[in-house]
Design a protein around this motif. Sequence first.
Motif, PDB file in Angstrom:
ATOM      1  N   ALA A 111      -3.925  84.089 -44.982  1.00  0.00           N
ATOM      2  CA  ALA A 111      -3.921  82.652 -44.707  1.00  0.00           C
ATOM      3  C   ALA A 111      -2.974  82.039 -45.736  1.00  0.00           C
ATOM      4  O   ALA A 111      -3.227  82.137 -46.943  1.00  0.00           O
ATOM      5  CB  ALA A 111      -5.311  82.065 -44.826  1.00  0.00           C
ATOM      6  N   ALA A 112      -1.882  81.464 -45.278  1.00  0.00           N
ATOM      7  CA  ALA A 112      -0.859  80.992 -46.203  1.00  0.00           C
ATOM      8  C   ALA A 112      -0.438  79.562 -45.900  1.00  0.00           C
ATOM      9  O   ALA A 112      -0.514  79.103 -44.756  1.00  0.00           O
ATOM     10  CB  ALA A 112       0.359  81.912 -46.140  1.00  0.00           C
ATOM     11  N   THR A 113       0.007  78.897 -46.944  1.00  0.00           N
ATOM     12  CA  THR A 113       0.583  77.573 -46.802  1.00  0.00           C
ATOM     13  C   THR A 113       2.044  77.650 -47.197  1.00  0.00           C
ATOM     14  O   THR A 113       2.416  78.378 -48.127  1.00  0.00           O
ATOM     15  CB  THR A 113      -0.152  76.542 -47.686  1.00  0.00           C
ATOM     16  N   ALA A 114       2.872  76.920 -46.472  1.00  0.00           N
ATOM     17  CA  ALA A 114       4.305  76.871 -46.750  1.00  0.00           C
ATOM     18  C   ALA A 114       4.733  75.412 -46.805  1.00  0.00           C
ATOM     19  O   ALA A 114       4.208  74.581 -46.066  1.00  0.00           O
ATOM     20  CB  ALA A 114       5.087  77.620 -45.665  1.00  0.00           C
ATOM     21  N   GLY A 115       5.681  75.125 -47.653  1.00  0.00           N
ATOM     22  CA  GLY A 115       6.102  73.746 -47.841  1.00  0.00           C
ATOM     23  C   GLY A 115       7.103  73.233 -46.845  1.00  0.00           C
ATOM     24  O   GLY A 115       7.267  72.025 -46.703  1.00  0.00           O
ATOM     25  N   ASN A 116       7.765  74.114 -46.139  1.00  0.00           N
ATOM     26  CA  ASN A 116       8.818  73.678 -45.239  1.00  0.00           C
ATOM     27  C   ASN A 116       8.320  73.631 -43.794  1.00  0.00           C
ATOM     28  O   ASN A 116       7.190  74.020 -43.495  1.00  0.00           O
ATOM     29  CB  ASN A 116      10.030  74.603 -45.361  1.00  0.00           C
ATOM     30  N   VAL A 117       9.183  73.165 -42.902  1.00  0.00           N
ATOM     31  CA  VAL A 117       8.856  73.058 -41.481  1.00  0.00           C
ATOM     32  C   VAL A 117       9.009  74.419 -40.814  1.00  0.00           C
ATOM     33  O   VAL A 117       9.768  75.263 -41.287  1.00  0.00           O
ATOM     34  CB  VAL A 117       9.742  71.995 -40.783  1.00  0.00           C
ATOM     35  N   PRO A 118       8.317  74.651 -39.702  1.00  0.00           N
ATOM     36  CA  PRO A 118       8.386  75.966 -39.042  1.00  0.00           C
ATOM     37  C   PRO A 118       9.811  76.372 -38.647  1.00  0.00           C
ATOM     38  O   PRO A 118      10.142  77.558 -38.701  1.00  0.00           O
ATOM     39  CB  PRO A 118       7.508  75.797 -37.804  1.00  0.00           C
ATOM     40  N   GLU A 119      10.646  75.417 -38.278  1.00  0.00           N
ATOM     41  CA  GLU A 119      11.992  75.739 -37.797  1.00  0.00           C
ATOM     42  C   GLU A 119      12.855  76.406 -38.866  1.00  0.00           C
ATOM     43  O   GLU A 119      13.840  77.065 -38.549  1.00  0.00           O
ATOM     44  CB  GLU A 119      12.695  74.478 -37.290  1.00  0.00           C
ATOM     45  N   THR A 120      12.519  76.219 -40.127  1.00  0.00           N
ATOM     46  CA  THR A 120      13.311  76.855 -41.180  1.00  0.00           C
ATOM     47  C   THR A 120      13.011  78.345 -41.290  1.00  0.00           C
ATOM     48  O   THR A 120      13.802  79.093 -41.858  1.00  0.00           O
ATOM     49  CB  THR A 120      13.067  76.189 -42.551  1.00  0.00           C
TER      50      THR A 120
END
Length: 192
Positions: A111-120
């Motif tokens: 389970a992860a969090t990412a700071g950018n938008v999915p399209e990147t």
Amino acid sequence: MTKTLILLFHPDLSRSNANAALAAAAAARLPDIEVVDMQSAYPGGIDMFRDGESEAARLLAAGRIVLQFPVQWYSTPPLLKAWQDAVLTRMFYINYETEGRVLEGTELMVAATAGNVPETYRAGGRNMFKIEALFAPLRATANRCGLEWSPPFVIYEADKLPPEALKAAAEGYADRLAAWIASTPTAEAKVA
């Protein structure tokens, strides 16, 4: 029902919005969930000889395991890598018969969090790779340890979500965990 263990590897949970909300929603809504703030548990780092036995026991008591963390520079936080080196090395290279072999077959989810938008996170995108590709070392580790890999749960723009979107994401996480728990075999069923 067997316990679901969430090992939360956030460098400073007191400064987290998304990871703290995800963990809180899971703990509040689901029975038999144990959330461990690994940074609080090991502020000075983790050691195979000092901490390995208790961490191995924690894993062996779980029916399923979640590794929860923020993606940092296309990888996991340093404590997660140190945990792998200390705990999994102990379990699978030093004490395989009594620990590693027993853990095999356990369900694992990232389970992860990412700071950018999915399209990147795509070929040709700013980050070049799908986020799942960044999890390849974890998937390879799961394979080597005989753990059952489940599709990851990812929240994008985690540090930018407005409160209502963050609440929805946390509820989505709890829903996903509930469905995963309902669909995975228990430790008792594996033994039978």
